[in-house]
Design a protein around this motif. Sequence first.
Motif, PDB file in Angstrom:
ATOM      1  N   LEU A 104       0.839  -1.198   0.000  1.00  0.00           N
ATOM      2  CA  LEU A 104       0.000   0.000   0.000  1.00  0.00           C
ATOM      3  C   LEU A 104       0.882   1.260   0.000  1.00  0.00           C
ATOM      4  CD1 LEU A 104      -2.953  -0.859   2.403  1.00  0.00           C
ATOM      5  CD2 LEU A 104      -3.032  -0.501  -0.051  1.00  0.00           C
ATOM      6  N   PRO A 105       0.321   2.411  -0.348  1.00  0.00           N
ATOM      7  CA  PRO A 105       1.100   3.661  -0.328  1.00  0.00           C
ATOM      8  C   PRO A 105       1.666   3.945   1.055  1.00  0.00           C
ATOM      9  CG  PRO A 105      -0.990   3.998  -1.467  1.00  0.00           C
ATOM     10  CD  PRO A 105      -1.058   2.637  -0.824  1.00  0.00           C
ATOM     11  N   ASN A 106       2.810   4.595   1.088  1.00  0.00           N
ATOM     12  CA  ASN A 106       3.359   4.977   2.387  1.00  0.00           C
ATOM     13  C   ASN A 106       3.716   6.461   2.433  1.00  0.00           C
ATOM     14  OD1 ASN A 106       6.774   4.716   2.285  1.00  0.00           O
ATOM     15  ND2 ASN A 106       5.633   3.659   0.705  1.00  0.00           N
ATOM     16  N   TRP A 107       3.587   6.966   3.646  1.00  0.00           N
ATOM     17  CA  TRP A 107       3.849   8.365   3.996  1.00  0.00           C
ATOM     18  C   TRP A 107       4.921   8.302   5.080  1.00  0.00           C
ATOM     19  CZ3 TRP A 107      -0.474  11.302   7.118  1.00  0.00           C
ATOM     20  CH2 TRP A 107      -0.001  12.549   7.550  1.00  0.00           C
ATOM     21  N   VAL A 108       6.102   8.798   4.756  1.00  0.00           N
ATOM     22  CA  VAL A 108       7.282   8.607   5.603  1.00  0.00           C
ATOM     23  C   VAL A 108       7.429   9.735   6.616  1.00  0.00           C
ATOM     24  CG1 VAL A 108       9.797   8.366   5.638  1.00  0.00           C
ATOM     25  CG2 VAL A 108       8.472   7.374   3.757  1.00  0.00           C
ATOM     26  N   ALA A 109       7.509   9.374   7.882  1.00  0.00           N
ATOM     27  CA  ALA A 109       7.861  10.329   8.934  1.00  0.00           C
ATOM     28  C   ALA A 109       9.379  10.409   8.986  1.00  0.00           C
ATOM     29  CB  ALA A 109       7.306   9.867  10.273  1.00  0.00           C
ATOM     30  N   SER A 110       9.939  11.554   8.626  1.00  0.00           N
ATOM     31  CA  SER A 110      11.394  11.668   8.549  1.00  0.00           C
ATOM     32  C   SER A 110      12.027  11.988   9.896  1.00  0.00           C
ATOM     33  CB  SER A 110      11.775  12.763   7.541  1.00  0.00           C
ATOM     34  OG  SER A 110      11.441  14.042   8.045  1.00  0.00           O
TER      35      SER A 110
END
Length: 237
Positions: free
Chosen positions: A194-200
């Motif tokens: 699934l799509p991912n949204w990265v916490a940097s």
Amino acid sequence: MIFKKLILIFVVGFLLISVGNADALSYPMKSVGQDISWPNCANLKFDPASFGIVGVNGGLSFHPNPCIGAESSLYKQNLSLYVNTGFPGKPRDLLFQYSPLDCSSDNTGCLAYNYGFNAGRYATNYALSRGVVSNNWWLDVESINSWSTSPVINQLSLIGEKDGINSAVNPSSLGYYAFPPGWKILTNDWKNNLPNWVASNSNYYDVAVKQCNGFNFTGGKTQLTQYIGKLDLDISC
């Protein structure tokens, strides 16, 4: 029988998300958006960005963000929603012992799925009750919340929450937000595509830009990376 049914749901859920809408999100490329939630309720006097991601929960599952309506109105043209996740185990998991699955009290995997499912339905019902609708949803997976020591149990809870959201609003896209090392610990580096949204975990734009590549912790496409300014800011990859 319950255990076999749970395993079937896990396999079916995994297959569904493996061929899911990985490219369905549409944020303006290289644009910068904002994600806001209950900590921002006291001060909404800022300029909205090209897109916004608003928290449905008040930091925990089954807790509301009291200003979701006001926050969502800032991003009428490009609004996404996110929900806080977690699995606290007993005794809270027993609140949902018989819905949607009929679980025995010692079947933690079944209970985890039910807990997640009901958390997803709570979130969607709350958003809808405030007139807030979006086709893009994110599951926020953070180690600060309560989780099982078993990555498989955590995966089942997250699958349950995904299924709960899909059963209520059927969004065009659903993905995961996480800090990659935390995701690895909580889910054993679970690849669901699934799509991912990265916490940097960075305050710098340049760092977030670099993390558009090589940090796809779900195995799916990296849609967003986050960095921290006066607000939490997000770069569209």
